[in-house]
Design an enzyme around this catalytic site. Structure first.
Site, short mmCIF file in Angstrom:
data_model
loop_
_atom_site.label_atom_id
_atom_site.label_comp_id
_atom_site.label_asym_id
_atom_site.label_seq_id
_atom_site.Cartn_x
_atom_site.Cartn_y
_atom_site.Cartn_z
N ASN A 42 104.21 -78.98 -90.09
CA ASN A 42 104.91 -79.10 -88.81
C ASN A 42 106.36 -78.65 -88.96
O ASN A 42 106.99 -78.86 -90.00
CB ASN A 42 104.82 -80.52 -88.22
CG ASN A 42 105.22 -81.63 -89.16
OD1 ASN A 42 105.10 -81.51 -90.36
ND2 ASN A 42 105.70 -82.72 -88.60
N GLU A 44 109.71 -78.97 -86.77
CA GLU A 44 110.31 -79.60 -85.58
C GLU A 44 111.54 -78.83 -85.12
O GLU A 44 112.03 -77.91 -85.78
CB GLU A 44 110.63 -81.07 -85.90
CG GLU A 44 109.38 -81.86 -86.22
CD GLU A 44 109.59 -83.35 -86.34
OE1 GLU A 44 110.75 -83.81 -86.48
OE2 GLU A 44 108.56 -84.08 -86.28
N GLU A 55 98.79 -77.73 -87.78
CA GLU A 55 97.53 -77.02 -87.55
C GLU A 55 97.79 -75.69 -86.85
O GLU A 55 97.19 -74.66 -87.18
CB GLU A 55 96.59 -77.85 -86.66
CG GLU A 55 96.23 -79.22 -87.23
CD GLU A 55 97.18 -80.32 -86.82
OE1 GLU A 55 98.42 -80.08 -86.80
OE2 GLU A 55 96.72 -81.42 -86.51
N CYS A 93 96.72 -78.80 -80.35
CA CYS A 93 96.10 -78.16 -81.52
C CYS A 93 94.59 -78.06 -81.34
O CYS A 93 93.98 -77.07 -81.74
CB CYS A 93 96.45 -78.92 -82.79
SG CYS A 93 98.19 -78.71 -83.23
N1 THU Z 1 102.05 -83.33 -85.62
C1 THU Z 1 101.33 -82.35 -86.26
O1 THU Z 1 101.88 -81.55 -87.02
N2 THU Z 1 100.01 -82.28 -86.01
C2 THU Z 1 99.34 -83.11 -85.16
O2 THU Z 1 98.20 -82.83 -84.80
C3 THU Z 1 99.98 -84.34 -84.72
C4 THU Z 1 101.47 -84.26 -84.69
C5 THU Z 1 103.50 -83.40 -85.87
C6 THU Z 1 104.32 -82.98 -84.70
C7 THU Z 1 105.62 -83.71 -84.96
O3 THU Z 1 106.42 -82.91 -85.81
C8 THU Z 1 105.19 -84.95 -85.72
O4 THU Z 1 103.88 -84.72 -86.17
C9 THU Z 1 105.21 -86.21 -84.86
O5 THU Z 1 104.49 -86.04 -83.70
#
Ligand code: THU
Length: 136
Positions: A42, A44, A55, A93
């Site tokens: 992820n 941000e 994902e 996702c």
């Molecule tokens: N996040 C993911 O990377 N994948 C998911 O399917 C759920 C959420 C990340 C997004 C954000 O950076 C953090 O988790 C909190 O939501």
């Protein structure tokens, strides 16, 4: 690749997560039909909506490298990168996976104790909106 190896690849990718706001780190490892592995984390953003999940990072990396056929994806994550529970993919996702993956595409969620949960994409995103829904 074995599911447990794909989970390990996702755990390694999680180490690169850029999550200074939620501190929730996620890693994913996607296997193509011809056996290539694309990982993602992820990423941000201070403008929260610009955040990209692990994902989608993996899927977009693969598609941008010419791959469109996928077998399975492993996902791991946890607060501060401490991985204890299974992490399910978010709705966006699931929708992105549904664009490229068949309903029987495998979504593999792992726990560090070795527990593995397997879901089909159809189970996680029933009634997915696809290109077929737009044909009149
Ligand atoms: N996040 C993911 O990377 N994948 C998911 O399917 C759920 C959420 C990340 C997004 C954000 O950076 C953090 O988790 C909190 O939501």
């Amino acid at each position: 690749m074995e599911d447990r190896e794909l989970i390990q690849a996702a755990a390694k990718a999680m180490e690169n997560a850029y999550a200074p706001y939620s501190h929730f780190q996620v890693g994913a490892a996607l296997e193509t039909e011809n056996g290539r592995i694309f990982t993602g984390c992820n990423v941000e953003n201070a403008s929260f909506g610009a955040t990209n999940c692990a994902e989608r990072t993996a899927v977009f990396k693969a598609v941008s490298e010419g791959e469109r056929k996928f077998r399975k994806i492993a996902i791991v994550g946890g607060p501060q990168g401490v991985w204890t529970e299974a992490v399910f993919p978010c709705g966006i996702c699931r929708q992105v996976m549904s664009e490229f993956c068949s309903p029987d595409f495998s979504v593999i969620l792992g726990k560090p104790d070795g527990t593995i949960y397997r879901y089909s994409l159809k189970e996680l995103n029933p009634g997915a909106f696809t290109a077929e829904d737009m044909s009149c």
